[in-house]
Design a protein around this motif. Sequence first.
Motif, PDB file in Angstrom:
ATOM      1  N   GLY A 147       0.808  -1.205   0.000  1.00 23.65           N
ATOM      2  CA  GLY A 147       0.000   0.000   0.000  1.00 23.65           C
ATOM      3  C   GLY A 147       0.846   1.262   0.000  1.00 23.65           C
ATOM      4  O   GLY A 147       2.049   1.240  -0.239  1.00 23.65           O
ATOM      5  N   ILE A 148       0.196   2.379   0.287  1.00 19.00           N
ATOM      6  CA  ILE A 148       0.879   3.673   0.337  1.00 19.00           C
ATOM      7  C   ILE A 148       1.488   3.838   1.720  1.00 19.00           C
ATOM      8  O   ILE A 148       0.791   3.679   2.723  1.00 19.00           O
ATOM      9  CB  ILE A 148      -0.114   4.817   0.053  1.00 19.00           C
ATOM     10  N   PRO A 149       2.763   4.162   1.821  1.00 23.02           N
ATOM     11  CA  PRO A 149       3.378   4.325   3.152  1.00 23.02           C
ATOM     12  C   PRO A 149       2.870   5.577   3.861  1.00 23.02           C
ATOM     13  O   PRO A 149       2.550   6.576   3.232  1.00 23.02           O
ATOM     14  CB  PRO A 149       4.869   4.438   2.845  1.00 23.02           C
ATOM     15  N   GLN A 150       2.792   5.478   5.187  1.00 26.47           N
ATOM     16  CA  GLN A 150       2.335   6.624   5.981  1.00 26.47           C
ATOM     17  C   GLN A 150       3.324   7.781   5.905  1.00 26.47           C
ATOM     18  O   GLN A 150       2.931   8.945   5.966  1.00 26.47           O
ATOM     19  CB  GLN A 150       2.155   6.209   7.440  1.00 26.47           C
ATOM     20  N   GLN A 151       4.628   7.451   5.754  1.00 23.11           N
ATOM     21  CA  GLN A 151       5.630   8.507   5.698  1.00 23.11           C
ATOM     22  C   GLN A 151       6.713   8.153   4.688  1.00 23.11           C
ATOM     23  O   GLN A 151       7.226   7.044   4.660  1.00 23.11           O
ATOM     24  CB  GLN A 151       6.269   8.722   7.076  1.00 23.11           C
ATOM     25  N   ASN A 152       7.041   9.101   3.830  1.00 23.97           N
ATOM     26  CA  ASN A 152       8.212   9.052   2.959  1.00 23.97           C
ATOM     27  C   ASN A 152       9.031  10.294   3.230  1.00 23.97           C
ATOM     28  O   ASN A 152       8.703  11.367   2.729  1.00 23.97           O
ATOM     29  CB  ASN A 152       7.809   9.037   1.472  1.00 23.97           C
ATOM     30  N   ASP A 153      10.044  10.164   4.076  1.00 27.09           N
ATOM     31  CA  ASP A 153      10.868  11.312   4.408  1.00 27.09           C
ATOM     32  C   ASP A 153       9.991  12.403   5.015  1.00 27.09           C
ATOM     33  O   ASP A 153       9.429  12.212   6.073  1.00 27.09           O
ATOM     34  CB  ASP A 153      11.628  11.795   3.171  1.00 27.09           C
ATOM     35  N   ILE A 154       9.829  13.548   4.320  1.00 25.16           N
ATOM     36  CA  ILE A 154       9.046  14.649   4.886  1.00 25.16           C
ATOM     37  C   ILE A 154       7.591  14.634   4.407  1.00 25.16           C
ATOM     38  O   ILE A 154       6.809  15.536   4.751  1.00 25.16           O
ATOM     39  CB  ILE A 154       9.670  16.018   4.564  1.00 25.16           C
ATOM     40  N   ILE A 155       7.206  13.632   3.618  1.00 28.80           N
ATOM     41  CA  ILE A 155       5.816  13.528   3.151  1.00 28.80           C
ATOM     42  C   ILE A 155       5.043  12.634   4.108  1.00 28.80           C
ATOM     43  O   ILE A 155       5.401  11.472   4.317  1.00 28.80           O
ATOM     44  CB  ILE A 155       5.754  12.967   1.717  1.00 28.80           C
ATOM     45  N   ILE A 156       3.986  13.185   4.677  1.00 28.38           N
ATOM     46  CA  ILE A 156       3.181  12.468   5.661  1.00 28.38           C
ATOM     47  C   ILE A 156       1.759  12.304   5.137  1.00 28.38           C
ATOM     48  O   ILE A 156       1.190  13.233   4.563  1.00 28.38           O
ATOM     49  CB  ILE A 156       3.128  13.246   7.007  1.00 28.38           C
ATOM     50  N   ARG A 157       1.181  11.113   5.366  1.00 32.06           N
ATOM     51  CA  ARG A 157      -0.198  10.833   4.943  1.00 32.06           C
ATOM     52  C   ARG A 157      -1.007  10.407   6.172  1.00 32.06           C
ATOM     53  O   ARG A 157      -1.141   9.209   6.449  1.00 32.06           O
ATOM     54  CB  ARG A 157      -0.193   9.750   3.870  1.00 32.06           C
ATOM     55  N   PRO A 158      -1.541  11.367   6.909  1.00 30.78           N
ATOM     56  CA  PRO A 158      -2.162  11.058   8.203  1.00 30.78           C
ATOM     57  C   PRO A 158      -3.541  10.409   8.120  1.00 30.78           C
ATOM     58  O   PRO A 158      -4.059   9.942   9.137  1.00 30.78           O
ATOM     59  CB  PRO A 158      -2.251  12.427   8.877  1.00 30.78           C
ATOM     60  N   LEU A 159      -4.169  10.365   6.933  1.00 34.18           N
ATOM     61  CA  LEU A 159      -5.536   9.837   6.834  1.00 34.18           C
ATOM     62  C   LEU A 159      -5.588   8.411   6.285  1.00 34.18           C
ATOM     63  O   LEU A 159      -6.670   7.940   5.923  1.00 34.18           O
ATOM     64  CB  LEU A 159      -6.382  10.755   5.930  1.00 34.18           C
TER      65      LEU A 159
END
Length: 436
Positions: A147-159
Amino acid sequence: MLLQLQNHLSQNLPFLQDKKLLLAVSGGVDSMVLTHLFKALNYNIAIAHCNFNLRGEESDGDENFIKNYAQDNDIEIFVTHFNTVSFAEDAKLSIQMAARQLRYAWFQELIQEKGFDYLLTAHHLDDSIETFLINFTRGTGLEGLTGIPQQNDIIIRPLLSFTRAEIESYAEENNIKWREDSSNVSDKYMRNKLRHDIIPVLKSMNTDFNGSFKETLQHLQQAQSLVEDASVLVYKQVVTEVEGQKHINIEQLLRLPNYQAYLYQWLKPFGFTAWNDIYKLPNAQSGKQVNTDEYRLLKNRENLILEPLQQQDSNVYKIEEGQSDIATPIQLHFQKTTIVPEKSSKNEIFVNNELIKFPLFVRKWREGDYFYPFGMNGKKKKVSKFFKDEKMSLSEKENTWLLCSGNNIIWIIGRRADERYKVTENTTQILKIELL
């Protein structure tokens, strides 16, 4: 949902508190809910919106909608415009890939210029399901099924733990307005076809499909973590790093029960895709290679050598008489002397200066080059045969320079001098040439 997100942030993303956050906002329900939630939780946020100029007045309407929202809610906003179609044509990319490259490059510029700490996007669980199915359909390794990772370096996906239905329900309950993207209706994109035709069938077969999928993702992510840990441990035993190259010991590699899996883990960050060719490489002839745009994996006798591709230098560099040093393409030092030591290193030679005709030249070897190797009593030898006898790898050959006087080779630099220029008891002028 607000309380769930607050608990999620405090448990899993506590470092976001008191940070300067840039939110990627398209105007759709997902990004508008993301913005509403983080404003309600009093985070320090700003909005970034891209107008890709793909839907005419509708794109401009999205931009104006978000500008008005930001003004009404006292949120700083940044907007940019792209000629996405022109960029896609020039870069030979799909519209979707072109838009992705454009927006993330701009986000990165904003983050650096304005001092943001993190970029937040509104990806959710349904996006992760769709990504899983896209990768599964096209063929992928284990990491493509996580799936899509919750965090890639400084990119955050909180939902990511929330579904599209939960997000839409929250928007309706809290009177959050959003814009509908007409392109989401079209089935010409694979993601939309999965969303409209495939996933509803899967959900009809399992009423808790989202919950089951979330649990499956967790198991796959744990398995991927184990794979990465094992890969690192084996890497330390099989791979050595030498002057910017990675040497994969073939004998040790082939002892592994499934060496292909390790090669995949080690090499995927370098852009390789021809996996069948790579898996055959350990048993191929020396000199075989597999390339990407930036890297080369070369089969040498005992190793697979991973190295950056280098532009081959076909220039010829002139050295005038009286020059004591050159720095390009390599560093050489010239010095007249009267003493020849009994033992000299491979990085220096002593030659009869009377036999040398200036200017000298430094260049790469060419097919057909030959010389008379020092110590072989005047026997002629092709440079290519010398390389073969020395068991030099392709990269070593490519990085070897010749010092020449006219058409004659004086020195295969760092390797072997030419017999014709050796110092004898009758030599009166000696020139020391040193590779620094």
